[in-house]
Write an enzyme that holds these catalytic residues in place. Structure first.
Site, short mmCIF file in Angstrom:
data_model
loop_
_atom_site.label_atom_id
_atom_site.label_comp_id
_atom_site.label_asym_id
_atom_site.label_seq_id
_atom_site.Cartn_x
_atom_site.Cartn_y
_atom_site.Cartn_z
N ASN A 17 0.53 11.72 5.35
CA ASN A 17 -0.09 10.95 6.42
C ASN A 17 0.47 11.46 7.74
O ASN A 17 1.69 11.59 7.89
CB ASN A 17 0.24 9.48 6.26
CG ASN A 17 -0.93 8.65 5.77
OD1 ASN A 17 -0.84 7.44 5.73
ND2 ASN A 17 -2.04 9.26 5.44
N GLU A 63 -12.82 5.58 4.67
CA GLU A 63 -12.42 6.31 5.87
C GLU A 63 -13.72 6.69 6.60
O GLU A 63 -14.21 7.81 6.51
CB GLU A 63 -11.58 7.52 5.47
CG GLU A 63 -10.29 7.08 4.79
CD GLU A 63 -9.69 8.12 3.85
OE1 GLU A 63 -10.17 9.26 3.85
OE2 GLU A 63 -8.75 7.76 3.11
N PHE A 68 -2.53 7.53 11.94
CA PHE A 68 -2.89 8.85 11.41
C PHE A 68 -4.22 9.37 11.97
O PHE A 68 -4.57 10.53 11.77
CB PHE A 68 -3.00 8.79 9.89
CG PHE A 68 -3.84 7.64 9.40
CD1 PHE A 68 -5.21 7.61 9.61
CD2 PHE A 68 -3.25 6.57 8.74
CE1 PHE A 68 -5.99 6.54 9.17
CE2 PHE A 68 -4.03 5.49 8.29
CZ PHE A 68 -5.39 5.48 8.51
N TYR A 118 -19.80 32.35 44.53
CA TYR A 118 -18.97 31.27 44.00
C TYR A 118 -17.87 31.79 43.07
O TYR A 118 -16.77 31.22 43.01
CB TYR A 118 -19.83 30.29 43.21
CG TYR A 118 -20.77 29.43 44.02
CD1 TYR A 118 -20.85 29.54 45.41
CD2 TYR A 118 -21.59 28.51 43.39
CE1 TYR A 118 -21.72 28.75 46.14
CE2 TYR A 118 -22.47 27.71 44.11
CZ TYR A 118 -22.53 27.85 45.49
OH TYR A 118 -23.39 27.06 46.20
N HIS A 138 -4.05 16.19 -3.57
CA HIS A 138 -4.49 16.38 -2.19
C HIS A 138 -4.31 17.82 -1.70
O HIS A 138 -4.70 18.14 -0.58
CB HIS A 138 -3.72 15.43 -1.26
CG HIS A 138 -4.21 14.00 -1.34
ND1 HIS A 138 -4.37 13.33 -2.52
CD2 HIS A 138 -4.57 13.12 -0.37
CE1 HIS A 138 -4.79 12.10 -2.29
NE2 HIS A 138 -4.94 11.96 -0.99
N ARG A 186 -15.05 32.64 45.66
CA ARG A 186 -14.48 31.62 46.56
C ARG A 186 -14.24 30.28 45.88
O ARG A 186 -13.47 29.46 46.39
CB ARG A 186 -15.33 31.46 47.80
CG ARG A 186 -16.71 30.90 47.64
CD ARG A 186 -17.36 30.78 49.02
NE ARG A 186 -18.79 30.89 48.95
CZ ARG A 186 -19.63 29.89 49.21
NH1 ARG A 186 -19.16 28.71 49.55
NH2 ARG A 186 -20.94 30.07 49.13
N TYR A 223 0.83 -1.21 0.00
CA TYR A 223 0.00 0.00 0.00
C TYR A 223 0.86 1.26 0.00
O TYR A 223 1.80 1.40 0.79
CB TYR A 223 -0.93 0.04 1.22
CG TYR A 223 -1.74 1.32 1.28
CD1 TYR A 223 -2.80 1.52 0.41
CD2 TYR A 223 -1.38 2.36 2.15
CE1 TYR A 223 -3.53 2.70 0.43
CE2 TYR A 223 -2.11 3.54 2.17
CZ TYR A 223 -3.17 3.71 1.30
OH TYR A 223 -3.87 4.89 1.31
#
Length: 518
Positions: free
Chosen positions: A199, A418, A333, A284, A87, A287, A57
């Protein structure tokens, strides 16, 4: 301007202090020679796979859903170049130089661990671009935080190839011209190298680290301002008694209580109402500051630990184990650790702003603070801090929406290959807006509590808090009557963000570190 110092990065052992120096742009970086042997051994495994006939791959196959497509040996370099070009699809404003410095170095350090199969020249080029002060032009939007931060890392890589653009002195210029000017040869990709470069979680991690480091002075300012508000409202320091916090055992709470004790130590205002004050307990927002801000500090410390681990991680795919002559596909990844850390940071940033907004509301309420209504001596004719508080409320409310966890909003991509993603990149990127909102809330509180102190004169607060008051008054006088407040808010916010109030906090002796050393 800071003079750069030389830092030899030890892959897998970057510290938060080193990452801070890289973020600040004060270091030149080099790689230890001891790292180079394992880099070469890893690359030889990839080369053998590229020379062989078995499908591997990312070496001789397509990507994602196209992993079943075999690529011929003659096209392996084209495969990697096409990957980067296809990409590089980001949109939006470019990532800031501080973020890009972290991205370049974390990617170099990850590859240098010797589990990615790239040549030494890839790592050397990343470091050379950093050391030359070049900033790849990388659009900030377009990653879902799984399969790596693909689009932003592709834009970064495109610039290393001499395609795409660089930022030089803030100006966008062609990357090739910038590389040539710096004497850096454009990178040519070998087998798997494009995939190894894109990646990974370096963009989301850099964005989250940028937020952590940006928020540090804001949080320290919040402690100083919160303490000054205690004195302005003539609150008690009893709730900061160490015995209370030891019984709960939460480390951030224990530390924040100590911060407040030191900030308030020696206050004449506090001593003036030790006796005869009929208020039994403070609101609050006064304190419970150790409990609230301490919990936020614990969350941020946890985030720092996760992010430093991730900065040192190997997060590409497949991974190369040279000792076994093996390449193994996995999913490092996937940026879920970063997404969850960033979501936790978002909650902490929002809560620091939320309790500050409540303190402003308390100060302007004369029935609670026992100060003049809206902190003005002639209420009615003057509105004082009435609408400044509205701005703080608007910002605190905006942060509530932004604090919605991004990590639960997975959206499948790549034709359902994915099918679960982290959204870490947005989770980290949205933190800058939240930090800006919280800083503005604190700027308004600084103006308000300083005004409150004016009504208690001639009494003095502690030495540290008087320094903070004087710092503000160098440029912003007390508000005797209504005036144009927006410039005052901006100036006070600058003091919150630029480290001026942090320096007062850090000068206090014997305090535990804000961040755990990691």
């Amino acid at each position: 301007m800071n003079t750069p110092i030389t830092l030899r990065i030890d892959p897998g052992h970057l510290t938060l202090e080193q990452l801070q120096a890289i973020h600040a742009g004060v270091v030149q970086l080099s790689l230890p020679e001891a790292s180079r042997a394992i880099i070469r051994a890893s690359q030889q495994v990839v080369q053998r796979a590229a020379d062989g006939d078995a499908p591997v791959y990312g070496v001789n196959t397509g990507f994602g859903k196209l992993a079943n497509q075999r690529i011929s040996k003659a096209q392996l370099e084209t495969l990697q170049l096409n990957l980067i070009r296809s990409h590089s699809v980001g949109v939006g404003e470019p990532l800031a130089p501080e973020i890009m410095r972290l991205m370049l170095v974390m990617k170099a350090a990850s590859l240098a661990r010797g589990y990615s199969g790239v040549r030494e020249v890839v790592i050397d080029t990343l470091l050379a671009v950093h050391n030359a002060g070049l900033v790849p032009y990388v659009p900030s939007k377009g990653s879902v935080g799984a399969s790596g931060d693909l689009a932003p890392l592709a834009h970064m890589t495109l610039a290393l190839l001499g395609e795409g653009d660089m930022l030089v002195d803030g100006q966008r210029v062609p990357a090739l011209a910038a590389l040539q000017q710096a004497g850096i040869a454009p990178l040519k990709l070998g087998a798997k190298e494009g995939l190894a470069l894109i990646n990974g979680t370096q963009t989301s991690t850099a964005l989250a680290l940028h937020a952590l480091l940006s928020f540090e002075p804001v949080l320290e300012a919040a402690l100083v301002i919160g303490a000054l508000t205690v004195d302005a409202a003539r609150g008690s320091d009893g709730p900061f008694d160490p015995r209370i916090h030891a019984l709960r055992g939460q480390p951030g709470q224990i530390d924040v209580a100590q911060y407040y004790r030191e900030l308030l130590k020696g206050s004449e205002i506090r001593n003036s109402h030790l006796d005869g004050d009929d208020r039994v307990q403070d609101p609050y927002s006064l304190r419970c500051q150790p409990q609230v801000v301490g919990a936020c500090l614990d969350q941020l410390r946890h985030g720092a630990l996760v992010l430093v681990r991730e900065a040192n991680a190997v997060t590409d795919n497949p991974l190369v184990f040279a000792e076994d002559n093996a390449m193994v596909s996995g999913g490092n990844f996937h940026a879920e650790p970063v997404a969850l850390a960033a979501d936790g940071m978002a909650l902490a940033i929002a809560e620091v702003g939320a309790i500050a907004e409540r303190r402003i509301a308390m100060l302007i309420d004369s029935g609670v603070s026992r100060l003049p209504p809206f902190l003005t001596a002639d209420a009615g004719l003057n509105s004082g801090f009435m609408i400044a508080h509205v701005t703080a409320a608007a910002l605190a409310s905006e942060n509530k929406s932004l604090a919605h966890p991004a990590s639960v909003d997975s959206l499948p991509t790549s034709a359902n290959q994915e099918d679960h993603v982290s959204m870490a990149t947005f989770a980290a990127r949205r933190l800058q807006t939240m930090i800006a909102n919280t800083a503005h809330i604190l700027g308004i509180e600084l103006l308000a509590c300083a005004q409150g102190i004016e009504f208690l004169r001639p009494m003095q607060s502690s030495n540290a808090l008087e320094q903070a008051h004087a710092l503000l008054r160098q440029h912003i006088p007390a508000m005797d009557q209504d005036r144009y407040l927006a410039p005052d808010i901006e100036h006070a916010t600058t003091l919150v963000r630029n480290g001026s109030l942090s320096r007062i906090f850090r000068a206090l002796p014997g305090l535990p570190l804000l961040w755990i050393t990691v």
